[in-house]
Design a protein around this motif. Structure first.
Motif: not given
Length: 167
Positions: A28-31, A33, A37, A151-155, A158
């Motif tokens: 979650e911290t790394a971003g 998806d 996870s 990855w989440r887009e707002e990460t 990354v």
């Protein structure tokens, strides 16, 4: 971006959710998806539960007849690597190891309701991209599995590392 951690855990049921929460928190911290996870956390839960249930007594007992168990047989290790676009998880124990591949019997879909043994490994194989298990003669078993990360887009991590596709 690379993240690596390793836990040395007692073979107790309470250790399983601890490992799972650490993995979920790291991802979650790394971003990562949330769906990825979740899949990896379920696979880790199965691997840890297997180590807790079957991971002792693999040649690490005290002197014969002493009834003493060494600390190595009462523990297992979880290691996780998030590196670039992949997460690899390894769980090792000091148990008797996996049955030989020729002797191994996987439950069929019809037999799965009555046969508990082997379902955890099947679940790990369904949730991960690659699964490998091996025995370390006299030292236990190791299961490792990996999955390509999304990855989440707002990460932000990354974006800094530039490792996700399209970044």
């Amino acid at each position: 971006m690379s993240i690596w951690w390793s836990l040395h855990l007692r073979r107790e049921a309470a250790s399983v959710p601890l490992a799972r929460r650490l993995l979920i928190g790291t991802m979650e911290t790394a971003g990562v998806d949330p769906d990825i996870s979740f899949d990896l956390s379920i696979a880790l839960t199965e691997a840890c539960a297997n180590a807790v249930e079957h991971g002792g007594g693999g040649g690490h007992e005290g002197p014969e007849g002493s009834g003493v168990t060494s600390p190595a047989s009462e523990a297992y290790r979880v290691t996780a690597y998030l590196d670039g676009e992949k997460c690899r998880i390894e769980v090792s124990d000091s148990g008797p190891g996996f049955p030989s591949r020729g002797a191994e019997r996987r439950p069929t879909p019809l037999a799965a309701e009555s046969a508990e043994d082997g379902r955890g490994l099947s679940l790990i194989e369904q949730l991960a991209d690659h699964v490998h298990w091996r025995n370390r003669p006299g030292r236990g078993a190791v299961i490792s599995f990996d999955k390509i990360l999304k990855w989440r887009e707002e990460t932000p991590l990354v974006a800094l590392g530039g490792t996700a596709a399209g970044v």
